[in-house]
Design a protein around this motif. Structure first.
Motif, PDB file in Angstrom:
ATOM      1  N   LYS A  75       0.824  -1.205   0.000  1.00 24.82           N
ATOM      2  CA  LYS A  75       0.000   0.000   0.000  1.00 24.82           C
ATOM      3  C   LYS A  75       0.858   1.254   0.000  1.00 24.82           C
ATOM      4  N   SER A  76       1.922   1.244   0.796  1.00 27.04           N
ATOM      5  CA  SER A  76       2.818   2.389   0.856  1.00 27.04           C
ATOM      6  C   SER A  76       3.549   2.592  -0.472  1.00 27.04           C
ATOM      7  N   GLY A  77       3.997   1.491  -1.088  1.00 24.60           N
ATOM      8  CA  GLY A  77       4.686   1.603  -2.368  1.00 24.60           C
ATOM      9  C   GLY A  77       3.788   2.156  -3.457  1.00 24.60           C
ATOM     10  N   ARG A  78       2.563   1.695  -3.495  1.00 20.96           N
ATOM     11  CA  ARG A  78       1.630   2.202  -4.507  1.00 20.96           C
ATOM     12  C   ARG A  78       1.305   3.676  -4.277  1.00 20.96           C
ATOM     13  N   ALA A  79       1.121   4.066  -3.028  1.00 23.63           N
ATOM     14  CA  ALA A  79       0.824   5.464  -2.735  1.00 23.63           C
ATOM     15  C   ALA A  79       2.003   6.360  -3.114  1.00 23.63           C
ATOM     16  N   THR A  80       3.216   5.922  -2.820  1.00 27.02           N
ATOM     17  CA  THR A  80       4.401   6.702  -3.178  1.00 27.02           C
ATOM     18  C   THR A  80       4.527   6.837  -4.687  1.00 27.02           C
ATOM     19  N   ALA A  81       4.296   5.738  -5.402  1.00 29.01           N
ATOM     20  CA  ALA A  81       4.380   5.782  -6.860  1.00 29.01           C
ATOM     21  C   ALA A  81       3.326   6.718  -7.451  1.00 29.01           C
ATOM     22  N   ALA A  82       2.098   6.628  -6.959  1.00 26.27           N
ATOM     23  CA  ALA A  82       1.043   7.503  -7.469  1.00 26.27           C
ATOM     24  C   ALA A  82       1.343   8.966  -7.183  1.00 26.27           C
ATOM     25  N   TYR A  83       1.936   9.240  -6.037  1.00 32.02           N
ATOM     26  CA  TYR A  83       2.247  10.632  -5.665  1.00 32.02           C
ATOM     27  C   TYR A  83       3.268  11.231  -6.624  1.00 32.02           C
ATOM     28  N   TRP A  84       4.366  10.507  -6.865  1.00 34.71           N
ATOM     29  CA  TRP A  84       5.422  11.065  -7.718  1.00 34.71           C
ATOM     30  C   TRP A  84       5.086  10.991  -9.195  1.00 34.71           C
ATOM     31  N   LEU A  85       4.073  10.217  -9.571  1.00 35.73           N
ATOM     32  CA  LEU A  85       3.575  10.235 -10.944  1.00 35.73           C
ATOM     33  C   LEU A  85       2.544  11.328 -11.165  1.00 35.73           C
ATOM     34  N   GLY A  86       2.175  12.038 -10.107  1.00 33.13           N
ATOM     35  CA  GLY A  86       1.201  13.113 -10.221  1.00 33.13           C
ATOM     36  C   GLY A  86      -0.235  12.643 -10.286  1.00 33.13           C
ATOM     37  N   ARG A  87      -0.505  11.415  -9.856  1.00 30.48           N
ATOM     38  CA  ARG A  87      -1.873  10.889  -9.857  1.00 30.48           C
ATOM     39  C   ARG A  87      -2.509  11.182  -8.496  1.00 30.48           C
TER      40      ARG A  87
END
Length: 257
Positions: A75-87
């Motif tokens: 969950k943390s990895g997905r949230a971090t990825a979405a944040y830095w992708l601008g989603r």
């Protein structure tokens, strides 16, 4: 009959334990890949995995403690990825019917609050809309501060088991960042509230392409510069230096006087 039944039961138990260990190992290996992808800024592979990660975690999450750790890491990895992708739309905070936050982990709450702040800076809106957005942002940062009060030991007292399972998360630093951002958003709201109602809002910066990462903006050649003018000097290999022994020796010096 009894002598045959006992080894049979032990074999079945060993088989079940072996399957559980294999499944857990496969899930841990996949989680290691996710952590590597996040660390190397390969956010697209984490955010667009087409449910592959969920398939690995279906059985692993049933294992006490280990399953909770992997579920939190995913969950943390997905949230971090979405944040830095601008989603940012996918990081909106969820609340139950009573208005209480569903998520209680400070790290994920801080990511969601930061995402809401960044999303508010992407377009130009009128003063009243901007004030309403800042009210929500200030409330989000306040929720982060309420989610993990720090005890004398430096750990969150009510952050929940997910935060305890997330090894390496420094709750104190997360709350310090949330406190700083809370004050910043509060001052921005106060400044905007004191501005004249008819004042034209400042234009918001356009989203960068490619988006900014944790290391800043991606570099590139200067504007209006001819790339062909750049000369690339490649050192010679040892065998090439043997074939051209005069290279680097220069001309013979002429003694003066």
């Amino acid at each position: 009959m009894k002598s045959i039944l006992t080894p049979l039961v032990l074999a079945v138990l060993l088989l079940i334990a072996g399957v559980a260990a294999w499944t857990l190992g496969q899930a841990q290996e996949r989680m290691a890949q996710v952590e590597t992808q996040v660390a190397t800024l390969d956010y697209g592979a984490v955010a667009d995995d087409d449910g592959e990660l969920d398939r690995f975690l279906v059985s692993a999450t049933r294992v006490p403690r280990f399953g909770e750790e992997m579920a939190y890491a995913a969950k943390s990895g997905r949230a971090t990825a979405a944040y830095w992708l601008g989603r940012y739309e996918g990081l909106a905070l969820e609340r139950d019917a009573g208005g209480v936050l569903v998520e209680r982990d400070p790290r994920l709450l801080l990511l969601a609050a930061n995402a809401a702040f960044r999303a508010s800076r992407l377009d130009t809106v009128d003063r009243d809309t901007a004030l309403a957005r800042l009210d929500i942002i200030v409330s989000n940062y306040a929720d982060v501060l309420k989610s993990g009060p720090v005890s004398s030991g430096g750990n969150a007292s009510d952050a929940g088991s997910a935060s305890d399972a997330g090894a390496g998360n420094d709750v104190t630093e997360i709350l310090a960042d949330a406190a700083y951002n809370y004050e910043l958003a509060t001052r921005m709201r106060t400044t905007l509230e004191r501005a004249r109602p008819g004042a034209k809002p400042e234009p918001k910066p356009k989203p960068m392409t490619p988006p900014s990462t944790i290391h800043g903006r991606q570099g590139g050649p200067p504007k209006n510069a001819d790339v062909n003018e750049f000369r690339i000097v490649i050192p010679k290999r040892s065998d090439e230096r043997d074939q051209n022994p005069e290279g680097g020796q220069g001309q013979q010096r002429i003694r003066k006087g």
